[in-house]
Design a protein around this motif. Structure first.
Motif, mmCIF file in Angstrom:
data_model
loop_
_atom_site.group_PDB
_atom_site.id
_atom_site.type_symbol
_atom_site.label_atom_id
_atom_site.label_comp_id
_atom_site.label_asym_id
_atom_site.label_seq_id
_atom_site.Cartn_x
_atom_site.Cartn_y
_atom_site.Cartn_z
ATOM 1 N N TYR A 62 3.250 -33.335 -6.743
ATOM 2 C CA TYR A 62 3.539 -33.098 -5.339
ATOM 3 C C TYR A 62 2.427 -32.268 -4.703
ATOM 4 O O TYR A 62 1.787 -31.459 -5.362
ATOM 5 C CB TYR A 62 4.893 -32.416 -5.153
ATOM 6 C CG TYR A 62 4.945 -30.968 -5.542
ATOM 7 C CD1 TYR A 62 4.758 -29.959 -4.604
ATOM 8 C CD2 TYR A 62 5.188 -30.591 -6.862
ATOM 9 C CE1 TYR A 62 4.808 -28.621 -4.953
ATOM 10 C CE2 TYR A 62 5.245 -29.253 -7.227
ATOM 11 C CZ TYR A 62 5.054 -28.279 -6.269
ATOM 12 O OH TYR A 62 5.094 -26.952 -6.619
ATOM 13 N N THR A 234 12.156 -39.573 -2.234
ATOM 14 C CA THR A 234 12.412 -38.491 -1.268
ATOM 15 C C THR A 234 13.877 -38.075 -1.297
ATOM 16 O O THR A 234 14.201 -36.887 -1.331
ATOM 17 C CB THR A 234 12.010 -38.939 0.147
ATOM 18 O OG1 THR A 234 10.623 -39.270 0.163
ATOM 19 C CG2 THR A 234 12.277 -37.838 1.159
ATOM 20 N N TYR A 237 14.767 -35.971 -4.367
ATOM 21 C CA TYR A 237 14.387 -34.558 -4.293
ATOM 22 C C TYR A 237 15.303 -33.774 -3.356
ATOM 23 O O TYR A 237 15.582 -32.597 -3.584
ATOM 24 C CB TYR A 237 12.927 -34.425 -3.858
ATOM 25 C CG TYR A 237 11.962 -34.472 -5.023
ATOM 26 C CD1 TYR A 237 11.810 -33.377 -5.865
ATOM 27 C CD2 TYR A 237 11.215 -35.609 -5.295
ATOM 28 C CE1 TYR A 237 10.926 -33.414 -6.942
ATOM 29 C CE2 TYR A 237 10.342 -35.658 -6.367
ATOM 30 C CZ TYR A 237 10.204 -34.561 -7.195
ATOM 31 O OH TYR A 237 9.349 -34.595 -8.261
ATOM 32 N N VAL A 238 15.765 -34.409 -2.302
ATOM 33 C CA VAL A 238 16.700 -33.743 -1.398
ATOM 34 C C VAL A 238 17.976 -33.371 -2.160
ATOM 35 O O VAL A 238 18.494 -32.247 -2.031
ATOM 36 C CB VAL A 238 17.009 -34.653 -0.186
ATOM 37 C CG1 VAL A 238 18.185 -34.079 0.623
ATOM 38 C CG2 VAL A 238 15.781 -34.815 0.690
ATOM 39 N N ALA A 254 10.113 -32.654 -0.400
ATOM 40 C CA ALA A 254 10.476 -34.014 -0.817
ATOM 41 C C ALA A 254 9.491 -35.042 -0.282
ATOM 42 O O ALA A 254 9.185 -36.032 -0.955
ATOM 43 C CB ALA A 254 11.894 -34.335 -0.351
#
Length: 796
Positions: A62, A234, A237-238, A254
């Motif tokens: 990331y 995404t 990750y949220v 995210a």
């Protein structure tokens, strides 16, 4: 008929010995350059592709970080059914490993999960690596390291001691991994061992989603599964980070998270704290360009010389046409001659490859052998080169020579007013464009590397020895920190001794640090941290801007020194004596000083905020500043003194300036390769000019004889014969300069600190090509100019 063609081709090679020799050598150098660069590029592009499942393996990254948190692997596996398995690597660092027989050596490795064995298909040759990496305090060795440590003895079940304190049981030995992989290690230790060590020191950290501890890899069930992973990452990750931070922070994080293909890591990843030093796709493009340019130069050289040879054979062409030879037969004849020359050049190139190979391996750090060139894929490359050059280089001269009418050919016109003359001159200009491009690029790249070596970094890197602290020696220093000063400084050649957790260029710990009186509860993010003792600044001669150094006299047990960037980031006014809190390890202390910014990373990066924390007990490296001139005796003293303090400790050292230079290994390798192949390109140009000027001098022999009779001087004749070539040099350089400026400007964008592109590098390039061209033609000029005019006037 075909046999007759080959016989004629062979006779013509020996008839025009000089031309044939220049052709063979020039083309052989071009082909050997292509072979080396093709093998290098091929090996770089195939990084990590030797793993059977490489197209299904990805790394989680990331923003600018290559690392991730411990629980991420399990979270991904539970969320995505497309993920077959996950694995993690945590840095185990460089350790001195000692056997019960007192054999010891430095080895590097990782902590990892047992799933690594199946994901990367590690081959166990002794024991069971998969089972070994499930158990605590177990270690897996590579074959080469096991042999060095245990010799012919079976290592299975043997004990290996790290740093004279940690004991591991050898449970398996695996085959060495190929050179072209970013996974470079001597050993693997089970992940349960790592987790147990962390929990003892920092309880709860193994479940922390904010601790960036190591590298996480996933293996998919199918290649197509990556589409769903990318689509839903995404949202994963949220869900995964819910409750760990604010919704805005989670959403931002995210969005930055992504997957990175295993085969992209080496050339396309330049993230913080990479698992190992990576290459660069930019340099692959540069090497491809050099390969194409040098090969083009060799082909141009071949076309020029082969066309020159064809001009000498116009009578032969006319006679053969009169007796019935068709144009198709003439084209085939010249193509066969081109093929024969190319074939001989290829054989010569293989011989040159074998002779140059040791120097190439030393230059690039590779370990290629002659057998590598005989692999199926590489033989295909050689055959492709052979036929491509034959077609490109032989087709134009064949069409040109076969196009003349018999009447014109029999008149023996040696300088027919055809497009061939202009084509040949254009090709010479093209050669000088390439030569100018290569020479100017080499000068500018060298200038940038010199800028790196000479730039003031904000600390003194010269005559500083870097030594790792191991085992009993480290324990002794922890219990008696003044020992370094009393024992080592007794030698007048030793000026200062310090301890640090990291040296210049090392990946640094990144921690959450903020002013203790952070009334607005502002998030300052992370800062890079180095733990040092009170002699660190003196050893490296780092300038203190305000405040004081760490000192035992002031009772410093927990204190900080910031660089200027850190003061700015933390928004501190009058920072000295203000309190800071390291929230990562929950440690509080006062700021005792501020230092001027210095480059603690490579010059690829701007200076970032840095915190020096006073923590001698957490250091693992010793810095020893010595006088110049008595290095060997000083090193001998240090080795003897370390053995006296801790007899079993291995004294492993390097020099800080060497460490700093190693930060530019990619650039140094590229510079050496560019320089080497620039020299090859220059030699090829010289060979082409020798043949070309030889022909020019030959066809103007009668003119030169007449000029000498009517009083022309040697200087006049040299000027006459060289002015066209020197004009072509100027044209070639003028075209090459803007191209060079553009490409070098693009390359310099990779660096935060750049040397300016100076005008004088272009002037030097012009001067070098002038000298090359003039030196190449002068021998032929003088030979023709000093010849007896009588012989010139008899010439047909």
């Amino acid at each position: 008929m075909l046999k007759n063609y080959f016989k004629i081709a062979w006779l013509n090679i020996f008839r025009y010995k000089a031309n044939s020799l220049f052709n063979l050598l020039g083309l052989a150098l071009g082909i050997v350059c292509t072979l080396f660069l093709t093998l290098y590029i091929k090996e770089e592009l195939n990084y990590d592709k030797s793993f059977p499942k490489h197209d299904r393996i990805y790394r989680m990254v990331y923003t600018e970080w290559s690392k991730s948190a411990p629980p991420l692997a399990e979270g991904l596996k539970n969320y995505f059914p497309e993920i077959e398995r996950t694995t993690r690597f945590a840095q185990a660092g460089t350790n001195v490993a000692r056997t019960n027989d007192n054999n010891q050596m430095e080895i590097e490795g990782f902590y990892t999960d047992s799933s690594t064995v199946h994901m990367f298909d590690l081959n166990s040759i002794i024991g069971n690596a998969f089972q070994a990496l499930k158990e605590p305090s177990t270690i897996v060795l590579t074959k080469s390291v096991a042999k060095k440590l245990f010799g012919k003895k079976n290592p299975l079940g043997e004990q290996l001691i790290f740093q004279d304190e940690e004991a591991f049981r050898v449970k398996a030995v695996i085959d060495d991994l190929p050179e072209n992989t970013h996974l470079k290690f001597d050993f693997l230790v089970s992940m349960p061992t790592f987790m147990s060590l962390v929990e003892k020191t920092y309880p709860g950290w193994t479940q922390s989603k904010g601790w960036i501890f190591g590298w996480t890899y996933v293996q998919l069930n199918h290649k197509e599964s990556i589409k769903r992973i990318k689509r839903d990452l995404t949202q994963f990750y949220v869900n995964y980070l819910k409750g760990e931070a604010s919704d805005e922070q989670i959403a931002e994080f995210a969005q930055s998270a992504r997957v990175q293909a295993l085969s992209d890591i080496h050339l396309k990843s330049n993230l913080a704290q990479e698992l190992s030093p990576n290459g660069s796709m930019t340099y692959i493009y540069i090497f491809i360009a050099i390969e194409a340019l040098v090969l083009l130069m060799a082909c141009v050289n071949f076309i020029n010389l082969f066309t020159t040879q064809a001009l000498k054979r116009l009578k032969e062409v006319g006679v053969r046409k009169i007796v019935g030879a068709s144009r198709k037969q003439l084209i085939l004849q010249f193509l066969l001659e081109a093929f024969l020359l190319t074939f001989i050049s290829t054989l010569l190139a293989v011989v040159l490859y074998w002779l140059i190979l040791p120097f190439y391996n030393q230059l690039t750090g590779k370990s290629n052998t002659l057998s590598d060139i005989m692999q199926h894929g590489n033989l295909s490359i050689i055959l492709a080169i052979l036929f491509t050059i034959t077609l490109i280089s032989g087709l134009f001269p064949s069409l040109f020579a076969s196009s003349f009418l018999p009447v014109k050919a029999l008149k023996s016109i040696k300088t027919p007013n055809t497009t061939a003359v202009y084509v040949r001159k254009s090709l010479v200009v093209f050669q000088f464009i390439i030569a100018g491009l290569l020479i100017t690029s080499t000068l500018l790249i060298y200038q940038q590397m010199q800028y790196f070596r000479n730039k003031e970094l904000g600390f003194d890197k010269d005559q500083v020895i870097v030594a790792k602290l191991y085992g009993d020696f480290k324990k002794t220093l922890e219990s008696n920190s003044s020992l370094l000063q009393t024992e080592f400084l007794a030698n007048p050649n030793i000026l200062s001794v310090a301890r640090t957790s990291n040296i210049i260029g090392d990946p640094l710990s990144v921690e959450f640090i903020a002013p203790t009186k952070n009334l607005e509860n502002k998030d300052f993010g992370t800062l890079k941290v180095v733990r040092v003792d009170d002699n660190f600044l003196n050893a490296l001669n780092i300038t203190l801007k305000e405040g004081r150094n760490f000192s035992k006299e002031f009772g410093d047990s927990s204190a900080f020194i910031l660089n200027e960037q850190a003061v700015t980031k933390l928004e501190l006014e009058n920072p000295v004596n203000q309190s800071l809190t390291n929230h990562t390890i929950e440690r509080q202390g006062n700021i005792v000083g501020v230092i001027k910014d210095f480059n603690f990373e490579s010059l690829h990066h701007q200076i970032e905020p840095l915190v020096l924390e006073y923590a001698p007990q957490k250091t693992g490296t010793m810095l020893i500043k010595i006088r110049g001139g008595n290095v060997e005796s000083t090193l001998a003293f240090l080795q003897k003194k370390v053995r006296q303090i801790a007899s079993n400790t291995l004294f492993s050292y390097t020099f800080l300036d060497e460490k700093v230079n190693s930060l530019y290994k990619k650039e140094n390798t590229m510079t050496s390769i560019v320089l080497a192949f620039t020299l090859l390109g220059i030699i090829i140009s010289c060979l082409g000019l020798l043949g070309l000027i030889g022909y020019t001098a030959e066809i103007r022999t009668k003119e030169i004889g007449i000029r000498k009779i009517i009083g022309a001087s040697i200087q006049n004749l040299v000027t006459l014969l060289s002015v066209d070539v020197l004009l072509m040099v100027i044209i070639g350089n003028v075209i090459a300069w803007p191209l060079t400026w553009y490409f070098i400007h693009q390359w310099l964008e990779n660096f935060a600190y750049k040397s300016p592109i100076s005008w004088w590098t272009f002037a030097i390039s012009l001067l070098i090509t002038f000298i090359i061209a003039f030196t190449t033609v002068i021998w032929h000029c003088l030979k023709t100019a000093f010849a007896n005019p009588i012989h010139a006037l008899r010439n047909e």
